[in-house]
Scaffold this motif. Structure first.
Motif, PDB file in Angstrom:
ATOM      1  N   ARG A  50       0.844  -1.196   0.000  1.00 41.00           N
ATOM      2  CA  ARG A  50       0.000   0.000   0.000  1.00 41.00           C
ATOM      3  C   ARG A  50       0.871   1.235   0.000  1.00 41.00           C
ATOM      4  NH1 ARG A  50      -3.779  -0.514   5.086  1.00 41.00           N
ATOM      5  NH2 ARG A  50      -1.713  -0.902   5.985  1.00 41.00           N
ATOM      6  N   ASP A  51       0.408   2.256  -0.698  1.00 37.16           N
ATOM      7  CA  ASP A  51       1.119   3.528  -0.742  1.00 37.16           C
ATOM      8  C   ASP A  51       0.766   4.327   0.507  1.00 37.16           C
ATOM      9  OD1 ASP A  51       2.301   5.922  -1.303  1.00 37.16           O
ATOM     10  OD2 ASP A  51       1.680   5.909  -3.418  1.00 37.16           O
ATOM     11  N   THR A  52       1.774   4.741   1.273  1.00 38.23           N
ATOM     12  CA  THR A  52       1.504   5.503   2.502  1.00 38.23           C
ATOM     13  C   THR A  52       0.919   6.884   2.205  1.00 38.23           C
ATOM     14  OG1 THR A  52       3.789   6.271   2.431  1.00 38.23           O
ATOM     15  CG2 THR A  52       3.322   4.349   3.785  1.00 38.23           C
ATOM     16  N   GLY A  53       1.000   7.284   0.958  1.00 35.83           N
ATOM     17  CA  GLY A  53       0.375   8.555   0.601  1.00 35.83           C
ATOM     18  C   GLY A  53      -1.127   8.520   0.797  1.00 35.83           C
ATOM     19  N   ALA A  54      -1.723   7.314   0.800  1.00 36.02           N
ATOM     20  CA  ALA A  54      -3.158   7.206   1.051  1.00 36.02           C
ATOM     21  C   ALA A  54      -3.521   7.708   2.428  1.00 36.02           C
ATOM     22  CB  ALA A  54      -3.601   5.750   0.894  1.00 36.02           C
ATOM     23  N   ALA A  55      -2.589   7.531   3.357  1.00 36.55           N
ATOM     24  CA  ALA A  55      -2.856   8.012   4.714  1.00 36.55           C
ATOM     25  C   ALA A  55      -2.873   9.524   4.765  1.00 36.55           C
ATOM     26  CB  ALA A  55      -1.796   7.466   5.677  1.00 36.55           C
ATOM     27  N   SER A 141       8.016  -7.415  11.249  1.00 37.33           N
ATOM     28  CA  SER A 141       8.433  -6.278  12.078  1.00 37.33           C
ATOM     29  C   SER A 141       9.175  -5.245  11.256  1.00 37.33           C
ATOM     30  CB  SER A 141       9.326  -6.773  13.223  1.00 37.33           C
ATOM     31  OG  SER A 141       8.631  -7.692  14.042  1.00 37.33           O
ATOM     32  N   TYR A 142      10.049  -5.722  10.373  1.00 34.78           N
ATOM     33  CA  TYR A 142      10.808  -4.799   9.526  1.00 34.78           C
ATOM     34  C   TYR A 142       9.871  -3.986   8.629  1.00 34.78           C
ATOM     35  CZ  TYR A 142      13.574  -3.275   5.518  1.00 34.78           C
ATOM     36  OH  TYR A 142      14.134  -2.528   4.516  1.00 34.78           O
ATOM     37  N   SER A 143       8.922  -4.663   7.965  1.00 36.14           N
ATOM     38  CA  SER A 143       8.012  -3.937   7.067  1.00 36.14           C
ATOM     39  C   SER A 143       7.107  -2.990   7.853  1.00 36.14           C
ATOM     40  CB  SER A 143       7.165  -4.945   6.273  1.00 36.14           C
ATOM     41  OG  SER A 143       6.348  -5.704   7.142  1.00 36.14           O
ATOM     42  N   ARG A 144       6.712  -3.403   9.087  1.00 36.64           N
ATOM     43  CA  ARG A 144       5.866  -2.524   9.904  1.00 36.64           C
ATOM     44  C   ARG A 144       6.614  -1.270  10.316  1.00 36.64           C
ATOM     45  NH1 ARG A 144       4.545  -5.962  13.463  1.00 36.64           N
ATOM     46  NH2 ARG A 144       6.199  -5.474  14.977  1.00 36.64           N
ATOM     47  N   GLU A 145       7.848  -1.431  10.778  1.00 33.11           N
ATOM     48  CA  GLU A 145       8.639  -0.271  11.186  1.00 33.11           C
ATOM     49  C   GLU A 145       8.937   0.630  10.008  1.00 33.11           C
ATOM     50  OE1 GLU A 145       9.275   0.640  14.189  1.00 33.11           O
ATOM     51  OE2 GLU A 145       8.176  -1.114  14.934  1.00 33.11           O
ATOM     52  N   TYR A 146       9.178   0.007   8.858  1.00 33.68           N
ATOM     53  CA  TYR A 146       9.458   0.808   7.667  1.00 33.68           C
ATOM     54  C   TYR A 146       8.242   1.648   7.293  1.00 33.68           C
ATOM     55  CZ  TYR A 146      10.578   1.924   2.806  1.00 33.68           C
ATOM     56  OH  TYR A 146      10.813   2.581   1.620  1.00 33.68           O
ATOM     57  N   ARG A 148       5.784   2.552   9.327  1.00 34.68           N
ATOM     58  CA  ARG A 148       5.540   3.539  10.379  1.00 34.68           C
ATOM     59  C   ARG A 148       6.493   4.720  10.269  1.00 34.68           C
ATOM     60  NH1 ARG A 148       4.298   0.050  15.940  1.00 34.68           N
ATOM     61  NH2 ARG A 148       2.259  -0.767  15.254  1.00 34.68           N
ATOM     62  N   GLU A 149       7.715   4.477   9.920  1.00 33.20           N
ATOM     63  CA  GLU A 149       8.652   5.589   9.739  1.00 33.20           C
ATOM     64  C   GLU A 149       8.206   6.489   8.613  1.00 33.20           C
ATOM     65  OE1 GLU A 149      12.486   3.970   9.120  1.00 33.20           O
ATOM     66  OE2 GLU A 149      12.724   3.224  11.182  1.00 33.20           O
ATOM     67  N   SER A 150       7.644   5.905   7.576  1.00 33.17           N
ATOM     68  CA  SER A 150       7.144   6.724   6.461  1.00 33.17           C
ATOM     69  C   SER A 150       5.976   7.593   6.910  1.00 33.17           C
ATOM     70  CB  SER A 150       6.717   5.803   5.312  1.00 33.17           C
ATOM     71  OG  SER A 150       6.142   6.546   4.266  1.00 33.17           O
ATOM     72  N   ILE A 151       5.075   7.003   7.690  1.00 33.28           N
ATOM     73  CA  ILE A 151       3.916   7.782   8.179  1.00 33.28           C
ATOM     74  C   ILE A 151       4.377   8.839   9.180  1.00 33.28           C
ATOM     75  CG2 ILE A 151       1.722   7.632   9.394  1.00 33.28           C
ATOM     76  CD1 ILE A 151       1.415   4.815   8.300  1.00 33.28           C
ATOM     77  N   LYS A 152       5.318   8.474  10.026  1.00 37.22           N
ATOM     78  CA  LYS A 152       5.822   9.416  11.024  1.00 37.22           C
ATOM     79  C   LYS A 152       6.483  10.623  10.355  1.00 37.22           C
ATOM     80  CE  LYS A 152       8.798   9.673  15.110  1.00 37.22           C
ATOM     81  NZ  LYS A 152       9.558  10.844  14.628  1.00 37.22           N
ATOM     82  N   ALA A 153       7.226  10.331   9.273  1.00 33.33           N
ATOM     83  CA  ALA A 153       7.857  11.444   8.554  1.00 33.33           C
ATOM     84  C   ALA A 153       6.793  12.368   7.980  1.00 33.33           C
ATOM     85  CB  ALA A 153       8.753  10.894   7.441  1.00 33.33           C
ATOM     86  N   ALA A 154       5.702  11.804   7.462  1.00 32.27           N
ATOM     87  CA  ALA A 154       4.621  12.636   6.931  1.00 32.27           C
ATOM     88  C   ALA A 154       3.934  13.413   8.050  1.00 32.27           C
ATOM     89  CB  ALA A 154       3.621  11.750   6.188  1.00 32.27           C
TER      90      ALA A 154
END
Length: 603
Positions: A50-55, A141-146, A148-154
């Motif tokens: 999923r593209d985090t841009g959707a969030a 865990s790796y994909s989840r943290e990755y 989450r970091e993208s969402i956190k940066a946004a």
């Protein structure tokens, strides 16, 4: 090459094939038993992209891009990253390197699905299942943290803009306090307030999405502990070893056959000599200590005796006009059965009522007297030299119609003596009494004697031993006979049914002749450089010791390959026996040797 030829090769080399099959199969089975057991476990992960841009924008985007295979293979490669292997080793306390762990872990996508299988192989089933599950958990865990970091940066970016909007609102409020409220400032304040509210809502939404993000992967099927090892499998490996051994044995058999330049069939003998095969004589198994045997007399009911009768009948059929009276019997190389064929053929013709004289021209290695029990004190050499008459030299062994003329003592010049007119007159004198004059000579490629006497005979009968006589030697022998104008009436294949391969070798080729030092001693044309204590030339025995026969290139290569394969197969046989002994001792005394030896392989 016809199917029959292939079957003949397999039958002739069957023991080589059996040896290869047994050794390879036993090796595979033994290795299977001494190999430590390996267990496998598999975990399955569902991948959702999923593209985090959707969030950020609240839009629904496709789960996969326009190239779903590419995205799925990207996730497969991410599952094999070194950090994931390091985390797995750390959590499970494994004594291996990340590279070693990744070498026993297989990651693959399952068909046209978004499911990826992580399969781990280890020395015990519990650890194998733990590795597969831990690798899957680490990827999740790796994909989840990755993500989450993208969402956190946004969220951090939106929050910084929220602070800017708040600062602008405060500044605008101060301006309204100083200047008073106007429609323009009221509209600007309303716009900033709306922006602030929107950004505040977005920040709150992103913080919630950050906490709810589960990553691209989800463990849908954990690995379970299996009690059945995936390797080794003795039954499967045994069958595979049987197939490989059979293929190797057949390949070795045809390689040997290709490198072997011996004649193995009557068709080859007919093609090389340009004459029909008049008889095929089986190789007889003589009792220990028996050197020569007159089979047609001593074993009249044997298959060999019947073969000599067939040869006699074939000879009568070829000589239906009775123009042939003198027949020279020879071979290309030594030990091909020419003297045996000559003696038995003469006795067979005598049994049929023919008057036969058997003349031995083999001065160097006479054997005629051994077949008929006569003496060799007075023979052909004495008659040709004039010391004794022909009547005194002729001997009558058993049959009334059979006379034997042995070779006698070794003359100083055998080739010149046999090629002289005295030999011609002697043969003519024998023809006046006999229906057949059979002349036994040395091998064609050993000395020049057969070529010398062949000019005085009506025809030549060549003896060729199956699986021993070579095509090269036979071709040279035919060339020699063609040069002197000798007529080859036929070929006798000796030892064909048994098909036993004998030892042979070519000597040095000089002046049109092959000299066989091991059979007739050193040739007279060769002068040894070795001197005796008195300064004279070395004796014939010394020459024979220093003479080294030279096999043909094909035979040398075949012998080299044969020795190499024998060494390899012998080493494998010894290794198999040693491994079996060590394995059973290790199992009985519980030493743990096998586990320590293969410990490095299983991590």
């Amino acid at each position: 090459m016809e199917l029959r030829d292939f079957l003949n090769v397999v039958r002739g080399r069957r023991w080589l094939i059996v040896q290869a099959v047994l050794i390879v199969t036993l090796t595979a089975v033994v290795v299977s038993f001494i190999q430590p057991k390996r267990y496998s476990a598999e975990a399955k992960v569902l991948v959702v992209e999923r593209d985090t841009g959707a969030a950020l924008f609240g839009t629904v985007l496709p789960e996969f891009s326009s190239q779903p295979e590419r995205g799925l293979q990207t996730q497969v490669q991410l599952m094999q990253l070194r950090p994931l292997a390091e985390q797995t080793i750390r959590k499970l306390g494994l004594r291996t390197s990340p590279e070693g762990l990744l070498s026993v872990v297989s990651v693959r996508s399952l068909g046209l699905t978004n499911i990826i299988a992580i399969e781990a192989t280890w020395g015990d089933s519990e650890t194998a299942a733990a590795i597969a599950n831990t690798m899957a958990d680490e990827y999740v865990s790796y994909s989840r943290e990755y993500k989450r970091e993208s969402i956190k940066a946004a969220a951090d970016e939106v929050e910084s803009r929220l602070e800017e909007a708040q600062t602008q609102i405060i500044e605008l409020g101060k301006r309204i306090s100083r200047e008073g409220k106007s429609d323009e400032l009221a509209a600007e304040l309303e716009l900033l307030t709306g922006t602030y509210t929107t950004l505040a809502e977005k920040v709150e939404q992103l913080r919630i999405n950050e906490q709810l993000e589960v990553g691209s992967g989800r463990l849908v099927s954990p690995a379970v502990i299996s009690a059945d090892p995936v390797s080794p499998k003795p039954a499967r490996n045994g069958v595979l070893g049987l197939v490989v051994g059979l293929a190797l044995g057949v390949a070795m058999a045809f390689l040997y056959e290709y490198m072997d330049n011996t004649m193995k069939s009557t068709e080859e003998a007919e093609k090389v000599y340009g004459a029909p095969v008049l008889g095929a004589i089986p190789l007889e198994k003589l009792e220990k200590g028996t050197k020569r045997r007159l089979t047609i007399i001593e074993s009249p009911g044997s298959s060999a005796a019947e073969s000599y009768r067939v040869l006699r009948n074939s000879l009568d059929f070829v000589n239906f006009e009775h123009r042939l009276r003198t027949l020279l019997i020879t071979s290309a190389a030594p030990a091909e059965g020419k003297s045996t064929v000559a003696a038995n053929l003469a006795a067979s013709l005598a049994q049929a009522g023919k008057k036969v004289v058997l003349v031995s021209c083999d001065f160097r290695r006479p054997t005629t007297e051994q077949f008929f029990g006569v003496n060799n004190m007075i023979g052909l050499s004495e008659v040709l030299l004039g010391t004794h008459s022909l009547k005194a030299a002729l001997q009558r062994p058993r049959e009334e119609s059979l006379l034997i003329l042995t070779s006698g003592k070794m003359p100083p010049n055998p080739s010149e003596l046999l090629g002289s007119t005295k030999m011609q007159d002697l043969i003519a004198e024998l023809e006046e009494w006999a229906d057949w004059v059979i002349i036994d000579t040395p091998p064609l490629l050993a000395v020049a004697d057969p070529a010398s006497v062949s000019r005085w005979v009506d025809a030549v009968l060549v003896v060729s031993q199956a699986y021993v006589s070579t095509r090269e030697a036979a071709s040279k022998a035919r060339q020699l006979l063609d040069k002197v104008g000798a007529k080859i009436i036929g070929v006798v294949v000796w030892g064909l049914e048994e098909g036993r391969r004998g030892n042979y070798g070519y000597g040095h080729y000089a002046g049109g002749y092959y000299y066989y030092a091991s059979y007739y001693g050193a040739p007279q044309q060769v002068v040894s450089k070795k001197k005796s204590k008195r300064g004279s030339a070395a004796s014939a025995a010394d020459l024979e010791q220093t003479w080294v026969p030279e096999p043909g290139p094909g035979r040398r290569l075949a012998a080299l390959i044969g020795r190499a394969l024998a060494v390899v197969l012998g080493f494998l046989a010894v290794a198999v026996v040693a491994a079996l002994v060590i394995y059973f001792l290790d199992q009985y005394f519980a030493w743990g040797l096998m586990q320590s030896v293969f410990g490095s392989l299983v991590g």
